[in-house]
Design a protein around this motif. Structure first.
Motif, PDB file in Angstrom:
ATOM      1  N   ARG A   1       0.840  -1.213   0.000  1.00 20.60           N
ATOM      2  CA  ARG A   1       0.000   0.000   0.000  1.00 20.60           C
ATOM      3  C   ARG A   1       0.866   1.252   0.000  1.00 20.60           C
TER       4      ARG A   1
ATOM      5  N   GLU B   1      -7.623 -12.524   2.890  1.00 22.34           N
ATOM      6  CA  GLU B   1      -8.407 -11.298   3.081  1.00 22.34           C
ATOM      7  C   GLU B   1      -7.590 -10.059   2.724  1.00 22.34           C
ATOM      8  N   GLU B   2      -6.317 -10.030   3.163  1.00 23.78           N
ATOM      9  CA  GLU B   2      -5.445  -8.896   2.837  1.00 23.78           C
ATOM     10  C   GLU B   2      -5.238  -8.807   1.329  1.00 23.78           C
ATOM     11  N   SER B   3      -5.067  -9.933   0.683  1.00 23.22           N
ATOM     12  CA  SER B   3      -4.869  -9.957  -0.775  1.00 23.22           C
ATOM     13  C   SER B   3      -6.089  -9.408  -1.499  1.00 23.22           C
ATOM     14  N   ARG B   4      -7.277  -9.821  -1.060  1.00 26.34           N
ATOM     15  CA  ARG B   4      -8.511  -9.314  -1.680  1.00 26.34           C
ATOM     16  C   ARG B   4      -8.648  -7.808  -1.467  1.00 26.34           C
ATOM     17  N   ALA B   5      -8.323  -7.342  -0.267  1.00 23.71           N
ATOM     18  CA  ALA B   5      -8.410  -5.907   0.027  1.00 23.71           C
ATOM     19  C   ALA B   5      -7.446  -5.114  -0.858  1.00 23.71           C
TER      20      ALA B   5
ATOM     21  N   ALA C   1      -6.374  -5.974  -3.846  1.00 24.06           N
ATOM     22  CA  ALA C   1      -6.940  -5.989  -5.196  1.00 24.06           C
ATOM     23  C   ALA C   1      -8.097  -4.992  -5.308  1.00 24.06           C
ATOM     24  N   ASP C   2      -8.947  -4.934  -4.285  1.00 17.08           N
ATOM     25  CA  ASP C   2     -10.078  -4.002  -4.291  1.00 17.08           C
ATOM     26  C   ASP C   2      -9.611  -2.548  -4.342  1.00 17.08           C
ATOM     27  N   GLU C   3      -8.438  -2.272  -3.751  1.00 16.43           N
ATOM     28  CA  GLU C   3      -7.890  -0.907  -3.749  1.00 16.43           C
ATOM     29  C   GLU C   3      -7.126  -0.590  -5.025  1.00 16.43           C
ATOM     30  N   GLY C   4      -6.944  -1.581  -5.890  1.00 15.08           N
ATOM     31  CA  GLY C   4      -6.197  -1.365  -7.123  1.00 15.08           C
ATOM     32  C   GLY C   4      -4.694  -1.500  -6.960  1.00 15.08           C
TER      33      GLY C   4
ATOM     34  N   GLU D   1      -1.472  -3.329  -7.329  1.00 17.85           N
ATOM     35  CA  GLU D   1      -1.069  -4.434  -8.202  1.00 17.85           C
ATOM     36  C   GLU D   1      -0.130  -5.372  -7.459  1.00 17.85           C
TER      37      GLU D   1
END
Length: 173
Positions: free
Chosen positions: A128, A147-151, A153-156, A158
């Motif tokens: 981040r 969960e951290e990985s999905r978050a 990805a959701d924030e863009g 890469e």
């Protein structure tokens, strides 16, 4: 490091993977990080394994006949279908092209990791900070929960998962 023969329960595909310990295998299974390299199924279990027992003629060497990765820069990065596994027949069901591709992918991952900085459990925080310009861009690798990985990805942000399990640098032999 320990190697396990694994079996995809969905399609009975067999492959091998390296882990730091049995507990590490169990953790990765629980966290949904294990997938069949042939079909992508997460329904993976340990397969019945035969012990590596040396022939009687190996006694003079004074060492058991156990295969370990060899060569300069032997990768701490495990491969699900390493050349070592192919030699032992563990990946006998895979086509040669697949075995070769997996070995090449493991080698590529090893080279990428050599040029990256290990950030451990602070991977999501570090990724981040780089994404938002709070830190200089650099290649990093570490651990992140699903969960951290999905978050991320959701924030863009890469990021990409490593294809093969990696032992933290401080845990290598």
């Amino acid at each position: 490091m320990i190697v396990f023969d694994l079996c995809c329960q969905s399609a009975d595909h067999r492959f091998e993977a390296w882990f730091r310990s049995s507990a590490d295998f169990e953790r990765q299974k629980r966290d949904g990080l294990l997938m069949c390299p042939q079909c992508g199924s997460a329904d993976v279990e340990k397969a019945v394994m035969a012990p590596a027992v040396g022939r009687k003629g190996n006694r003079d060497s004074g060492a058991p006949s156990v295969h370990t990765p060899q060569g300069e820069g032997a990768a701490p990065v495990p491969s699900t279908a390493s050349a070592a596994g192919a030699e032992r027949g563990a990946a006998a069901g895979l086509p040669e092209a697949v075995k070769t591709a997996l070995v090449q992918l493991a080698d590529l991952q090893k080279r990428v990791i050599e040029k990256s900085r290990w950030v451990g459990r602070s991977f999501a925080e570090e990724a981040r900070a780089i994404h938002y310009g709070e830190k200089d861009a650099e290649p990093i690798y570490g651990e992140a929960s699903p969960e951290e990985s999905r978050a991320l990805a959701d924030e863009g942000v890469e990021v990409a998962p490593l294809l093969f399990p990696v032992a933290p640098p401080d845990k290598l032999n």
